[in-house]
Design a protein around this motif. Structure first.
Motif, PDB file in Angstrom:
ATOM      1  N   PHE A   1       0.812  -1.215   0.000  1.00 24.34           N
ATOM      2  CA  PHE A   1       0.000   0.000   0.000  1.00 24.34           C
ATOM      3  C   PHE A   1       0.853   1.276   0.000  1.00 24.34           C
ATOM      4  CE2 PHE A   1      -3.501  -2.565   0.151  1.00 24.34           C
ATOM      5  CZ  PHE A   1      -3.640  -3.311   1.302  1.00 24.34           C
ATOM      6  N   THR A   2       2.160   1.109   0.190  1.00 27.92           N
ATOM      7  CA  THR A   2       3.137   2.203   0.133  1.00 27.92           C
ATOM      8  C   THR A   2       2.725   3.419   0.956  1.00 27.92           C
ATOM      9  OG1 THR A   2       2.193   3.134  -1.908  1.00 27.92           O
ATOM     10  CG2 THR A   2       3.938   1.492  -2.135  1.00 27.92           C
ATOM     11  N   PHE A   3       2.298   3.189   2.195  1.00 33.24           N
ATOM     12  CA  PHE A   3       2.033   4.303   3.090  1.00 33.24           C
ATOM     13  C   PHE A   3       2.743   4.044   4.407  1.00 33.24           C
ATOM     14  CE2 PHE A   3      -0.730   2.605   6.396  1.00 33.24           C
ATOM     15  CZ  PHE A   3      -1.182   1.431   5.823  1.00 33.24           C
ATOM     16  N   ALA A   4       2.900   5.084   5.184  1.00 30.92           N
ATOM     17  CA  ALA A   4       3.482   4.948   6.521  1.00 30.92           C
ATOM     18  C   ALA A   4       2.614   5.710   7.491  1.00 30.92           C
ATOM     19  CB  ALA A   4       4.907   5.502   6.552  1.00 30.92           C
ATOM     20  N   ALA A   5       2.311   5.093   8.599  1.00 29.48           N
ATOM     21  CA  ALA A   5       1.507   5.756   9.638  1.00 29.48           C
ATOM     22  C   ALA A   5       2.348   5.898  10.886  1.00 29.48           C
ATOM     23  CB  ALA A   5       0.250   4.930   9.942  1.00 29.48           C
ATOM     24  N   SER A   6       2.421   7.101  11.411  1.00 30.35           N
ATOM     25  CA  SER A   6       3.158   7.292  12.654  1.00 30.35           C
ATOM     26  C   SER A   6       2.252   6.985  13.822  1.00 30.35           C
ATOM     27  CB  SER A   6       3.670   8.724  12.755  1.00 30.35           C
ATOM     28  OG  SER A   6       2.593   9.623  12.871  1.00 30.35           O
ATOM     29  N   ALA A   7       2.840   6.621  14.930  1.00 31.19           N
ATOM     30  CA  ALA A   7       2.050   6.321  16.113  1.00 31.19           C
ATOM     31  C   ALA A   7       2.918   6.465  17.335  1.00 31.19           C
ATOM     32  CB  ALA A   7       1.478   4.907  16.029  1.00 31.19           C
ATOM     33  N   ASN A   8       2.422   7.210  18.301  1.00 29.78           N
ATOM     34  CA  ASN A   8       3.137   7.485  19.520  1.00 29.78           C
ATOM     35  C   ASN A   8       4.612   7.764  19.271  1.00 29.78           C
ATOM     36  OD1 ASN A   8       3.934   7.849  22.037  1.00 29.78           O
ATOM     37  ND2 ASN A   8       3.940   5.717  22.615  1.00 29.78           N
ATOM     38  N   ASP A   9       4.877   8.696  18.416  1.00 25.24           N
ATOM     39  CA  ASP A   9       6.234   9.109  18.095  1.00 25.24           C
ATOM     40  C   ASP A   9       7.018   8.040  17.358  1.00 25.24           C
ATOM     41  OD1 ASP A   9       6.363  10.520  21.362  1.00 25.24           O
ATOM     42  OD2 ASP A   9       5.807  11.545  19.537  1.00 25.24           O
ATOM     43  N   ILE A  10       6.427   6.922  17.045  1.00 25.43           N
ATOM     44  CA  ILE A  10       7.174   5.858  16.387  1.00 25.43           C
ATOM     45  C   ILE A  10       6.680   5.743  14.946  1.00 25.43           C
ATOM     46  CG2 ILE A  10       5.660   3.942  17.062  1.00 25.43           C
ATOM     47  CD1 ILE A  10       8.225   2.314  17.582  1.00 25.43           C
ATOM     48  N   GLN A  11       7.624   5.607  14.020  1.00 22.01           N
ATOM     49  CA  GLN A  11       7.271   5.526  12.614  1.00 22.01           C
ATOM     50  C   GLN A  11       8.053   4.416  11.933  1.00 22.01           C
ATOM     51  OE1 GLN A  11       7.013   9.100  10.304  1.00 22.01           O
ATOM     52  NE2 GLN A  11       6.823  10.411  12.100  1.00 22.01           N
ATOM     53  N   VAL A  12       7.357   3.654  11.114  1.00 20.86           N
ATOM     54  CA  VAL A  12       7.966   2.685  10.217  1.00 20.86           C
ATOM     55  C   VAL A  12       7.651   3.144   8.807  1.00 20.86           C
ATOM     56  CG1 VAL A  12       8.030   0.283   9.466  1.00 20.86           C
ATOM     57  CG2 VAL A  12       7.630   0.815  11.871  1.00 20.86           C
ATOM     58  N   SER A  13       8.654   3.230   7.959  1.00 16.78           N
ATOM     59  CA  SER A  13       8.437   3.749   6.604  1.00 16.78           C
ATOM     60  C   SER A  13       9.382   3.066   5.626  1.00 16.78           C
ATOM     61  CB  SER A  13       8.643   5.268   6.574  1.00 16.78           C
ATOM     62  OG  SER A  13       9.941   5.602   7.020  1.00 16.78           O
ATOM     63  N   ASN A  14       9.122   3.318   4.349  1.00 21.18           N
ATOM     64  CA  ASN A  14       9.983   2.843   3.260  1.00 21.18           C
ATOM     65  C   ASN A  14      10.214   1.338   3.313  1.00 21.18           C
ATOM     66  OD1 ASN A  14      10.294   5.496   2.287  1.00 21.18           O
ATOM     67  ND2 ASN A  14      11.955   5.869   3.746  1.00 21.18           N
ATOM     68  N   VAL A  15       9.128   0.577   3.463  1.00 22.39           N
ATOM     69  CA  VAL A  15       9.230  -0.885   3.515  1.00 22.39           C
ATOM     70  C   VAL A  15       9.411  -1.432   2.105  1.00 22.39           C
ATOM     71  CG1 VAL A  15       8.029  -3.006   4.138  1.00 22.39           C
ATOM     72  CG2 VAL A  15       7.815  -0.989   5.588  1.00 22.39           C
ATOM     73  N   SER A  16      10.349  -2.350   1.968  1.00 18.08           N
ATOM     74  CA  SER A  16      10.575  -2.988   0.671  1.00 18.08           C
ATOM     75  C   SER A  16      11.222  -4.344   0.887  1.00 18.08           C
ATOM     76  CB  SER A  16      11.457  -2.110  -0.219  1.00 18.08           C
ATOM     77  OG  SER A  16      12.757  -1.970   0.337  1.00 18.08           O
ATOM     78  N   LEU A  17      11.266  -5.155  -0.155  1.00 22.98           N
ATOM     79  CA  LEU A  17      12.018  -6.401  -0.165  1.00 22.98           C
ATOM     80  C   LEU A  17      13.191  -6.230  -1.120  1.00 22.98           C
ATOM     81  CD1 LEU A  17       9.201  -9.116  -0.270  1.00 22.98           C
ATOM     82  CD2 LEU A  17      10.445  -8.251   1.701  1.00 22.98           C
ATOM     83  N   THR A  18      14.346  -6.699  -0.687  1.00 27.25           N
ATOM     84  CA  THR A  18      15.537  -6.517  -1.502  1.00 27.25           C
ATOM     85  C   THR A  18      16.461  -7.720  -1.347  1.00 27.25           C
ATOM     86  OG1 THR A  18      17.387  -5.014  -1.987  1.00 27.25           O
ATOM     87  CG2 THR A  18      16.792  -5.294   0.323  1.00 27.25           C
ATOM     88  N   GLY A  19      17.273  -7.985  -2.374  1.00 27.55           N
ATOM     89  CA  GLY A  19      18.283  -9.045  -2.298  1.00 27.55           C
ATOM     90  C   GLY A  19      17.721 -10.439  -2.273  1.00 27.55           C
TER      91      GLY A  19
END
Length: 532
Positions: free
Chosen positions: A21-39
């Motif tokens: 879905f290529t989105f990132a949601a922040s929560a309680n000051d914590i953020q996960v972003s730019n998720v991908s599979l590589t290698g």
């Protein structure tokens, strides 16, 4: 020494990012972003993402630090969401980032199928405080060990929850005060109780004799509490905040339709196509006691639903004032267990609750989790309601502990944004922020904390097994020795509707004799995890 609570500033408490879905949601000051599979090698791939949160800390060797618990879900095209088991090694960490795998059974040898890695702990590898940021984390995933080929991975979601380390060490049960049903040394007969020391994870004698653990009421019987019951001496992670409503939404949105029906209050069983009570936790057509999780009115007869927060009631989820950051309410014990099983955590024991509040400090008679007997009693008013910045507008105390309970609750009635007391401009330390010794927020007030009680044989049998990331087909937790509502769970810490402050005291066990199995607006969710 306790962490400097003044650095805490709560916004949200879970982060999620999806490569599909290529989105990132922040929560309680914590953020996960730019998720991908590589290698990709044909059997393994790297799950790559960025991770950051504000107002974290690390002070080693003092043992004061917060971490992110990260776990991952995948699904094949048109399939159900499944749990990812990352490899035990071969990861790539950016500079300054510390990593530790979280095995299904901590302390036991890793095995890719019988003792897999359920999730991972991340934090700074240097002393300091403030914003922590790590870009380009790469978790190695041997997907072939889960019987997959690369094309089976249609979507991927990375979740992160802020946790606080409660390090190994001795502490006391009971404050030496007069709290109802408090733990005490068995030599006690009347008046102020006698704090009982916990100095190991060994079995504990339960008897009304000197040197044994006892309580006037709300304890099962005389005997020996097994060594397997989590005593709190061993180190564990504890969720920094009570579960937010957005966290529960993210959980629901990875379940099957049958599982979703079990984990909500409204009838959403297969065959239902029209929903009147769209606020699904309270089973109501409008928000009740600040429960804002809803679904659409017209739904597919069989497909999983998409849930969202909608505090303003306009049918558009996820807006700035939709209440995503309010502590999740209208849950029951089964909901609590299901969420913890799904994310690889476990329920907290009564002993661990007191350790999280008091830490290693000498007990203070009738104390609250912030370490003194002082608590504010002024009715609070609020500003920027239902937003990420919901806070206290008036009534905040600068010389006493601040907490949301029946006397201070004010309007709107119901739970508030988790951790809001630490964000107030008048916060000057642990007491005013209402924090436990290690920096864990809202252990008193807002929502009741579920714990495993010693009032029932099933509570004594609790062994502290971790969740494995998987629920059964109807949405129930299936981890062995997790007690059912019929005997074992209880609550500690009080809630927004506690009539007075007594239930908020660290050692008060007035609700240790069991709980209502129904969903109520006074219960919340918080999990722990045994350290490796």
């Amino acid at each position: 020494m306790p962490i400097p609570i003044t650095i805490l500033l709560f916004k949200r408490s879970i982060a999620i990012a999806s490569m599909a879905f290529t989105f990132a949601a922040s929560a309680n000051d914590i953020q996960v972003s730019n998720v991908s599979l590589t290698g990709n090698t044909g059997t393994q791939t790297f799950i790559q993402f960025d991770l950051s949160w504000e107002n974290g800390w690390r002070d080693v060797p003092a043992g004061n630090l917060d971490l992110a618990w990260v776990f991952i879900k995948y699904r094949s095209p048109l399939g159900a969401w499944q749990h990812v088991w990352p490899s035990v090694a071969g990861h790539v960490m950016p500079a300054g980032c510390w990593y530790s795998p979280g095995h299904l059974t901590p302390g036991e040898p890793y095995h890719p199928t019988t003792n897999p890695v359920i999730g991972a702990m991340f934090g700074r590898d240097f002393n300091g405080s403030g914003t922590f940021s790590a870009s380009g984390i790469q978790l190695n995933w041997d997907y072939s060990a889960q019987g997959l080929v690369f094309d089976d991975i249609g979507e991927l979601q990375v979740f992160a929850i802020e946790m606080v380390v409660v390090p190994q060490g001795a502490f006391h049960l009971g404050s030496g005060g007069t709290e109802y049903a408090s733990f005490t040394d068995g030599a006690w007969t009347s008046g102020n109780t006698i704090p009982y020391p916990i100095g190991s994870e060994n079995a504990v004698p339960i008897a009304q004799t000197a040197g044994s653990l006892w309580a006037e009421v709300s304890i099962n019987t005389s005997g020996t509490l097994p060594a397997t019951y989590p005593k709190g001496f061993r180190g564990f992670l504890c969720m920094k905040y009570e579960l937010s409503q957005q966290q529960y939404v993210d959980f629901l949105n990875t379940l099957t339709r049958a599982q979703q029906d079990a984990r909500t209050g409204t009838d959403l069983a297969a065959g239902v196509t029209n929903v009147t009570n769209r606020y699904v936790m309270s089973n109501s057509s409008v928000p009740i006691m600040r429960s804002f999780i809803r679904c659409d009115g017209t739904i597919d007869a069989n497909a999983p639903l998409t849930f969202y927060c909608d505090a303003n009631g306009n049918g558009i989820g996820g807006e700035d004032d939709d209440g995503q950051w309010i502590a999740c309410t209208w849950v029951n014990w089964a909901d609590h267990l299901a969420f913890l099983d799904w994310c690889g955590l476990r329920p907290m024991s009564e002993f661990e609750f007191e350790k999280a509040c008091r830490g290693p400090l000498p007990p203070v008679a009738n104390e609250f989790p912030w370490g003194v007997e002082l608590i504010g009693s002024t009715v609070l008013s609020y500003e920027q309601e239902n937003t990420t910045n919901e806070g206290v507008a008036s009534g905040y105390q600068t010389t006493a502990g601040n907490a949301v309970f029946g006397t201070t609750n004010g309007t709107p009635s119901g739970p508030k944004r988790s951790g809001l007391m630490a964000a107030h401009a008048g916060n000057n330390g642990r007491v005013t922020s209402g924090a436990g010794y290690y920096g864990i927020m809202d252990l008193a007030g807002n929502l009741n904390e579920f714990v495993i009680s010693l009032s029932y044989p099933a509570g004594w049998a609790y062994t502290g097994l971790q969740g494995d990331g998987v629920l059964d087909g109807v949405g129930e937790a299936d981890t062995p020795a997790w007690p059912t509502p019929a005997g074992g769970p209880a609550t500690r810490g009080g809630s927004w509707n506690s009539a007075g402050p007594n239930a908020l005291r660290t050692s008060d066990r007035g609700s240790a004799n069991g709980i209502n199995s129904a969903r109520t607006p006074a219960y919340g969710i918080r999990g722990v995890r045994t350290l490796q």
